[in-house]
Design an enzyme around this catalytic site. Sequence first.
Site, mmCIF file in Angstrom:
data_model
loop_
_atom_site.group_PDB
_atom_site.id
_atom_site.type_symbol
_atom_site.label_atom_id
_atom_site.label_comp_id
_atom_site.label_asym_id
_atom_site.label_seq_id
_atom_site.Cartn_x
_atom_site.Cartn_y
_atom_site.Cartn_z
ATOM 1 N N ASP A 58 0.825 -1.211 0.000
ATOM 2 C CA ASP A 58 0.000 0.000 0.000
ATOM 3 C C ASP A 58 0.859 1.261 0.000
ATOM 4 O O ASP A 58 0.484 2.306 0.513
ATOM 5 C CB ASP A 58 -0.949 0.015 1.213
ATOM 6 C CG ASP A 58 -0.195 -0.063 2.544
ATOM 7 O OD1 ASP A 58 1.044 -0.243 2.511
ATOM 8 O OD2 ASP A 58 -0.844 0.048 3.599
ATOM 9 N N HIS B 233 25.354 4.109 -16.825
ATOM 10 C CA HIS B 233 24.262 4.459 -15.927
ATOM 11 C C HIS B 233 24.100 3.426 -14.817
ATOM 12 O O HIS B 233 22.987 3.138 -14.365
ATOM 13 C CB HIS B 233 22.947 4.616 -16.705
ATOM 14 C CG HIS B 233 22.885 5.880 -17.507
ATOM 15 N ND1 HIS B 233 21.896 6.143 -18.423
ATOM 16 C CD2 HIS B 233 23.688 6.967 -17.532
ATOM 17 C CE1 HIS B 233 22.092 7.325 -18.979
ATOM 18 N NE2 HIS B 233 23.187 7.843 -18.446
ATOM 19 N N ASP C 145 28.418 10.049 -10.727
ATOM 20 C CA ASP C 145 27.536 10.949 -11.461
ATOM 21 C C ASP C 145 26.316 11.181 -10.591
ATOM 22 O O ASP C 145 25.464 10.301 -10.455
ATOM 23 C CB ASP C 145 27.169 10.293 -12.797
ATOM 24 C CG ASP C 145 26.357 11.206 -13.711
ATOM 25 O OD1 ASP C 145 25.763 12.177 -13.209
ATOM 26 O OD2 ASP C 145 26.314 10.942 -14.923
ATOM 27 N N ASP D 74 23.648 18.222 -13.041
ATOM 28 C CA ASP D 74 24.077 16.902 -13.529
ATOM 29 C C ASP D 74 25.595 16.918 -13.619
ATOM 30 O O ASP D 74 26.159 17.331 -14.626
ATOM 31 C CB ASP D 74 23.445 16.612 -14.888
ATOM 32 C CG ASP D 74 23.749 15.195 -15.381
ATOM 33 O OD1 ASP D 74 24.341 14.412 -14.615
ATOM 34 O OD2 ASP D 74 23.389 14.884 -16.528
ATOM 35 N N HIS E 61 28.988 7.752 -26.095
ATOM 36 C CA HIS E 61 27.832 8.624 -25.885
ATOM 37 C C HIS E 61 28.111 10.021 -26.431
ATOM 38 O O HIS E 61 29.221 10.330 -26.850
ATOM 39 C CB HIS E 61 27.446 8.679 -24.398
ATOM 40 C CG HIS E 61 28.541 9.154 -23.486
ATOM 41 N ND1 HIS E 61 28.896 10.480 -23.372
ATOM 42 C CD2 HIS E 61 29.351 8.476 -22.630
ATOM 43 C CE1 HIS E 61 29.862 10.595 -22.486
ATOM 44 N NE2 HIS E 61 30.168 9.395 -22.032
ATOM 45 N N HIS F 223 24.064 17.467 -22.959
ATOM 46 C CA HIS F 223 22.623 17.636 -23.123
ATOM 47 C C HIS F 223 22.178 18.813 -22.256
ATOM 48 O O HIS F 223 22.887 19.251 -21.344
ATOM 49 C CB HIS F 223 21.879 16.365 -22.705
ATOM 50 C CG HIS F 223 22.208 15.911 -21.301
ATOM 51 N ND1 HIS F 223 21.619 16.444 -20.176
ATOM 52 C CD2 HIS F 223 23.102 14.992 -20.852
ATOM 53 C CE1 HIS F 223 22.118 15.868 -19.095
ATOM 54 N NE2 HIS F 223 23.040 14.983 -19.479
ATOM 55 N N HIS G 222 17.709 15.237 -18.449
ATOM 56 C CA HIS G 222 17.901 15.316 -19.895
ATOM 57 C C HIS G 222 16.780 16.213 -20.403
ATOM 58 O O HIS G 222 15.715 15.750 -20.803
ATOM 59 C CB HIS G 222 17.869 13.925 -20.542
ATOM 60 C CG HIS G 222 19.038 13.080 -20.154
ATOM 61 N ND1 HIS G 222 18.945 11.748 -19.847
ATOM 62 C CD2 HIS G 222 20.349 13.389 -20.013
ATOM 63 C CE1 HIS G 222 20.132 11.270 -19.540
ATOM 64 N NE2 HIS G 222 21.009 12.252 -19.632
ATOM 65 N N GLU H 53 30.346 16.500 -21.160
ATOM 66 C CA GLU H 53 30.667 15.297 -20.381
ATOM 67 C C GLU H 53 31.347 14.192 -21.185
ATOM 68 O O GLU H 53 30.827 13.080 -21.277
ATOM 69 C CB GLU H 53 29.399 14.748 -19.744
ATOM 70 C CG GLU H 53 28.236 14.559 -20.715
ATOM 71 C CD GLU H 53 27.038 13.898 -20.052
ATOM 72 O OE1 GLU H 53 27.207 12.806 -19.499
ATOM 73 O OE2 GLU H 53 25.954 14.481 -20.102
ATOM 74 N N TYR I 176 35.844 4.724 -21.168
ATOM 75 C CA TYR I 176 35.429 3.576 -20.359
ATOM 76 C C TYR I 176 36.085 2.324 -20.937
ATOM 77 O O TYR I 176 35.733 1.880 -22.029
ATOM 78 C CB TYR I 176 33.904 3.436 -20.391
ATOM 79 C CG TYR I 176 33.193 4.757 -20.204
ATOM 80 C CD1 TYR I 176 32.884 5.237 -18.935
ATOM 81 C CD2 TYR I 176 32.857 5.542 -21.314
ATOM 82 C CE1 TYR I 176 32.259 6.470 -18.770
ATOM 83 C CE2 TYR I 176 32.225 6.762 -21.154
ATOM 84 C CZ TYR I 176 31.929 7.226 -19.890
ATOM 85 O OH TYR I 176 31.317 8.446 -19.735
ATOM 86 N N ARG J 67 34.753 9.793 -16.390
ATOM 87 C CA ARG J 67 33.895 10.814 -16.999
ATOM 88 C C ARG J 67 34.021 12.087 -16.173
ATOM 89 O O ARG J 67 34.043 12.031 -14.945
ATOM 90 C CB ARG J 67 32.434 10.361 -17.064
ATOM 91 C CG ARG J 67 31.504 11.383 -17.704
ATOM 92 C CD ARG J 67 30.134 10.801 -18.064
ATOM 93 N NE ARG J 67 29.361 10.347 -16.921
ATOM 94 C CZ ARG J 67 29.138 9.070 -16.622
ATOM 95 N NH1 ARG J 67 29.662 8.105 -17.366
ATOM 96 N NH2 ARG J 67 28.405 8.735 -15.568
ATOM 97 N N GLU K 226 32.037 15.649 -15.987
ATOM 98 C CA GLU K 226 30.825 16.311 -16.479
ATOM 99 C C GLU K 226 30.628 17.629 -15.748
ATOM 100 O O GLU K 226 30.457 17.658 -14.521
ATOM 101 C CB GLU K 226 29.611 15.406 -16.266
ATOM 102 C CG GLU K 226 28.307 16.009 -16.751
ATOM 103 C CD GLU K 226 27.150 15.042 -16.575
ATOM 104 O OE1 GLU K 226 26.116 15.225 -17.240
ATOM 105 O OE2 GLU K 226 27.273 14.098 -15.765
#
Length: 461
Positions: A67, A277, A294, A305, A380, A384, A391, A408, A412, A429, A431
């Site tokens: 619930d 991600h 990230d 971000d 990638h 953005h 995004h 960013e 990898y 990375r 960013e």
Amino acid sequence: MTQVAVCALTLLVTSSTVPQSPAYPVFENDKIPSSEHAARRQALRDHMGRKSIGVFFTNAVHHRNGDVNFQFRAESNFLYLTGFEEPDAALVLIPGGAVVDGKRVTEILFVNEATQNSITWLGYRMGSSNVETLLDFDMGASNAAFADVLSAVAQAAGATRLYGNSPPQAATGTMSRMASAFAKWRSASGAALSNERSWSRYLARAREIKSPLEQKMVRRAVVISVEAHIAAMQTTKPGMREYEIAGLVKYVFARNGCEYPGYPPIVGSGPNSTILHYNTNRRMMQDGDIICMDTAGEFHGYTADITRSFPVNGKFSPEQKAIYEIVLRATDAGIAACKPGATRRRGGDVDLAIRQILIKGLQRLGIIQNANQLGRYYMHGWGHNIGLDVHDVQPRGTLEPGMTLTVEPGIYIKAGSPCDEKWWNIGIRIEDNVLITADGRVNMSASAPRTVAEIEATMRR
């Protein structure tokens, strides 16, 4: 000017049960003001034209388990237009105007009414009368009146164009009833409303250029997120679990006023640093691992971000440092290329500036032999928009003043990659969050440690 008399009974009967919404507490006065939301709705009405009607829904409440529901967050376009953050709401825009209960209105926000029972069990509800005074609406109404009022307003106004978004799927309760009423009304309208138009393209262009107050919200989210990244660097050590750092950054967000994380924190260590991600966040971090983190907070609807990559033990290995400095140079080049008129597409100004450095750097290290192999390790785009969504809407092909966006690049290198295994399990990375200005750009996240020396010094503290 057409004035439409709409059945007054519907709203009067509804309001007789709750003649006046109970006092609604306003805990903060630093949000986007109602006047800016009202101006956005007026601009949309002007765009729609007088023979139109607009029907827009917020998000549904989604079931989690048992619930328990997931915490509600308003649909971003709905939030952009209304500033209203509660569930079970719908907005009707009537550019030609209508007379409802003796009052000429061009907009009605349908909401849950506050009752003693709801206050006891669920907390505060703004209610229809407070919607008018606090959010600067022509009219607030109970969502129980949605079906009757929508039908009466649309029919009498003679609307030939319908703007809006589809009712949310998997809606339950009140939202489900409104969605069903909308579907029946739409079906009954037939050819009279055959000219349906989406609000998404117009609002995407409107949302992409941030107002000064929106820029302030994004900057605040960035400042808070930078603090969280610094706290993570100062806390991380071998033997900790990734979730400890994920919990820490969420605490820093909340402590500084963020209502939510902008997205689930990504705290990837060792092999997990190479998963773009990854957000399981359960692994124990080891001495010698790199961590790709990230994460950012959402402040009053607007999110940052930011990504930073750093060694779990506080000291970059020679291999980690070599990859890191390539990515940092690429990030700096990408930020430098961000200016009004720069193209954002693949192969455009920013993308080329980044790719040239990544290619040369990886060739120099012997990890790739030619430019075509870059995609093995950089898969990638370069960035953005950010704003009400992490995004965010991104309709334009060139950068313009007032845009807030990320830069960013990353590298990898998974275990088993066709290169010397000393490079394996290194995911880097960097960013940053950039505001485009009339004469260039501002790196809003520059105070989060970026260089090898800055990161190692921060971790020593």
